[in-house]
Design a protein around this motif. Structure first.
Motif, PDB file in Angstrom:
ATOM      1  N   ALA A   1       0.850  -1.185   0.000  1.00  0.00           N
ATOM      2  CA  ALA A   1       0.000   0.000   0.000  1.00  0.00           C
ATOM      3  C   ALA A   1       0.887   1.238   0.000  1.00  0.00           C
ATOM      4  CB  ALA A   1      -0.923  -0.005   1.215  1.00  0.00           C
ATOM      5  N   GLU A   2       0.311   2.375  -0.328  1.00  0.00           N
ATOM      6  CA  GLU A   2       1.067   3.622  -0.392  1.00  0.00           C
ATOM      7  C   GLU A   2       1.729   3.966   0.937  1.00  0.00           C
ATOM      8  OE1 GLU A   2      -2.329   3.524  -1.294  1.00  0.00           O
ATOM      9  OE2 GLU A   2      -1.812   3.146  -3.391  1.00  0.00           O
ATOM     10  N   ASP A   3       1.112   3.570   2.050  1.00  0.00           N
ATOM     11  CA  ASP A   3       1.636   3.910   3.378  1.00  0.00           C
ATOM     12  C   ASP A   3       2.576   2.843   3.938  1.00  0.00           C
ATOM     13  OD1 ASP A   3      -0.108   1.876   4.023  1.00  0.00           O
ATOM     14  OD2 ASP A   3      -1.412   3.118   5.269  1.00  0.00           O
ATOM     15  N   GLY A   4       2.949   1.850   3.111  1.00  0.00           N
ATOM     16  CA  GLY A   4       3.896   0.833   3.540  1.00  0.00           C
ATOM     17  C   GLY A   4       3.270  -0.434   4.103  1.00  0.00           C
ATOM     18  N   ARG A   5       1.962  -0.404   4.352  1.00  0.00           N
ATOM     19  CA  ARG A   5       1.307  -1.616   4.848  1.00  0.00           C
ATOM     20  C   ARG A   5       1.090  -2.604   3.697  1.00  0.00           C
ATOM     21  NH1 ARG A   5      -3.929   0.375   7.880  1.00  0.00           N
ATOM     22  NH2 ARG A   5      -4.028   1.756   6.078  1.00  0.00           N
ATOM     23  N   MET A   6       0.781  -3.844   4.044  1.00  0.00           N
ATOM     24  CA  MET A   6       0.487  -4.872   3.063  1.00  0.00           C
ATOM     25  C   MET A   6      -0.986  -4.790   2.675  1.00  0.00           C
ATOM     26  SD  MET A   6       0.806  -9.030   3.420  1.00  0.00           S
ATOM     27  CE  MET A   6       2.267  -8.807   4.393  1.00  0.00           C
ATOM     28  N   ARG A   7      -1.258  -4.978   1.378  1.00  0.00           N
ATOM     29  CA  ARG A   7      -2.632  -5.006   0.875  1.00  0.00           C
ATOM     30  C   ARG A   7      -2.823  -6.319   0.120  1.00  0.00           C
ATOM     31  NH1 ARG A   7      -3.554  -0.083  -2.207  1.00  0.00           N
ATOM     32  NH2 ARG A   7      -2.096  -0.975  -3.684  1.00  0.00           N
ATOM     33  N   LEU A   8      -3.974  -6.951   0.323  1.00  0.00           N
ATOM     34  CA  LEU A   8      -4.335  -8.154  -0.420  1.00  0.00           C
ATOM     35  C   LEU A   8      -5.488  -7.814  -1.357  1.00  0.00           C
ATOM     36  CD1 LEU A   8      -4.313 -10.880   2.377  1.00  0.00           C
ATOM     37  CD2 LEU A   8      -2.555 -10.444   0.663  1.00  0.00           C
ATOM     38  N   VAL A   9      -5.325  -8.088  -2.631  1.00  0.00           N
ATOM     39  CA  VAL A   9      -6.379  -7.894  -3.624  1.00  0.00           C
ATOM     40  C   VAL A   9      -6.856  -9.283  -4.004  1.00  0.00           C
ATOM     41  CG1 VAL A   9      -6.998  -6.932  -5.862  1.00  0.00           C
ATOM     42  CG2 VAL A   9      -5.300  -5.761  -4.420  1.00  0.00           C
ATOM     43  N   GLU A  10      -8.056  -9.629  -3.533  1.00  0.00           N
ATOM     44  CA  GLU A  10      -8.569 -10.994  -3.620  1.00  0.00           C
ATOM     45  C   GLU A  10      -9.584 -11.140  -4.744  1.00  0.00           C
ATOM     46  OE1 GLU A  10     -10.017 -13.865  -0.183  1.00  0.00           O
ATOM     47  OE2 GLU A  10     -11.511 -12.328  -0.616  1.00  0.00           O
ATOM     48  N   SER A  11      -9.412 -12.170  -5.560  1.00  0.00           N
ATOM     49  CA  SER A  11     -10.363 -12.529  -6.609  1.00  0.00           C
ATOM     50  C   SER A  11     -11.035 -13.833  -6.208  1.00  0.00           C
ATOM     51  CB  SER A  11      -9.646 -12.725  -7.946  1.00  0.00           C
ATOM     52  OG  SER A  11      -8.994 -11.539  -8.329  1.00  0.00           O
ATOM     53  N   PHE A  12     -12.381 -13.848  -6.287  1.00  0.00           N
ATOM     54  CA  PHE A  12     -13.133 -15.046  -5.924  1.00  0.00           C
ATOM     55  C   PHE A  12     -14.473 -15.034  -6.646  1.00  0.00           C
ATOM     56  CE2 PHE A  12     -14.317 -11.704  -3.068  1.00  0.00           C
ATOM     57  CZ  PHE A  12     -15.666 -11.890  -2.793  1.00  0.00           C
ATOM     58  N   ALA A  13     -15.168 -16.155  -6.636  1.00  0.00           N
ATOM     59  CA  ALA A  13     -16.480 -16.257  -7.262  1.00  0.00           C
ATOM     60  C   ALA A  13     -17.480 -16.767  -6.239  1.00  0.00           C
ATOM     61  CB  ALA A  13     -16.440 -17.190  -8.457  1.00  0.00           C
ATOM     62  N   VAL A  14     -18.681 -16.210  -6.291  1.00  0.00           N
ATOM     63  CA  VAL A  14     -19.796 -16.683  -5.472  1.00  0.00           C
ATOM     64  C   VAL A  14     -20.972 -16.888  -6.414  1.00  0.00           C
ATOM     65  CG1 VAL A  14     -21.423 -16.117  -3.620  1.00  0.00           C
ATOM     66  CG2 VAL A  14     -19.022 -15.480  -3.390  1.00  0.00           C
ATOM     67  N   GLY A  15     -21.493 -18.106  -6.451  1.00  0.00           N
ATOM     68  CA  GLY A  15     -22.611 -18.401  -7.343  1.00  0.00           C
ATOM     69  C   GLY A  15     -22.287 -18.164  -8.805  1.00  0.00           C
ATOM     70  N   GLY A  16     -21.015 -18.377  -9.184  1.00  0.00           N
ATOM     71  CA  GLY A  16     -20.604 -18.201 -10.558  1.00  0.00           C
ATOM     72  C   GLY A  16     -20.322 -16.759 -10.955  1.00  0.00           C
ATOM     73  N   VAL A  17     -20.439 -15.817 -10.019  1.00  0.00           N
ATOM     74  CA  VAL A  17     -20.183 -14.401 -10.290  1.00  0.00           C
ATOM     75  C   VAL A  17     -18.820 -14.027  -9.716  1.00  0.00           C
ATOM     76  CG1 VAL A  17     -20.988 -12.042  -9.915  1.00  0.00           C
ATOM     77  CG2 VAL A  17     -22.644 -13.886 -10.225  1.00  0.00           C
ATOM     78  N   GLU A  18     -17.946 -13.459 -10.546  1.00  0.00           N
ATOM     79  CA  GLU A  18     -16.608 -13.050 -10.113  1.00  0.00           C
ATOM     80  C   GLU A  18     -16.682 -11.790  -9.260  1.00  0.00           C
ATOM     81  OE1 GLU A  18     -13.652 -14.636 -10.680  1.00  0.00           O
ATOM     82  OE2 GLU A  18     -14.777 -16.238 -11.631  1.00  0.00           O
ATOM     83  N   HIS A  19     -15.862 -11.746  -8.203  1.00  0.00           N
ATOM     84  CA  HIS A  19     -15.819 -10.610  -7.299  1.00  0.00           C
ATOM     85  C   HIS A  19     -14.367 -10.259  -6.942  1.00  0.00           C
ATOM     86  CE1 HIS A  19     -20.089 -10.328  -6.457  1.00  0.00           C
ATOM     87  NE2 HIS A  19     -20.121 -11.649  -6.413  1.00  0.00           N
TER      88      HIS A  19
END
Length: 100
Positions: free
Chosen positions: A75-93
């Protein structure tokens, strides 16, 4: 969690995740906002965390199961960021979590 396309995130009581790691193995738990109780287990390879998860929804107790891949970013402030990709009911999120 700071954002998610699967639900509206309550900024005052977001879902919070606790991660544990031993080598490539990762596991943890999460709760808050729309989730009563959740658990996950998986592995990390380079800058990608791959997990399987299950959680109970606060609204009606429905159990949601699935898998997700998260990119580890700075992240911009030095912390860790997780960008998660997943599907629920066949819909990507996509959800974004940032280290506390």
């Amino acid at each position: 969690m700071v954002s998610s396309t699967a639900s509206i995130v309550d900024p005052h009581a977001p879902t919070t995740f606790t991660y544990h790691q031993d080598g490539r193995l990762v596991w943890g738990e999460y709760t808050g906002d729309t989730v009563t109780e959740g658990r996950f287990v998986g592995s990390v390879e380079g800058d990608v965390v791959s997990i399987s998860f299950a959680h109970a929804l606060a609204a009606d107790g429905t159990v949601v199961r699935g898998s997700a891949d998260s990119r580890i970013e700075d992240a911009e402030d030095g912390r860790m960021r997780l960008v998660e990709s997943f599907a629920v009911g066949g819909v990507e999120h996509e959800s974004i979590c940032i280290q506390l």
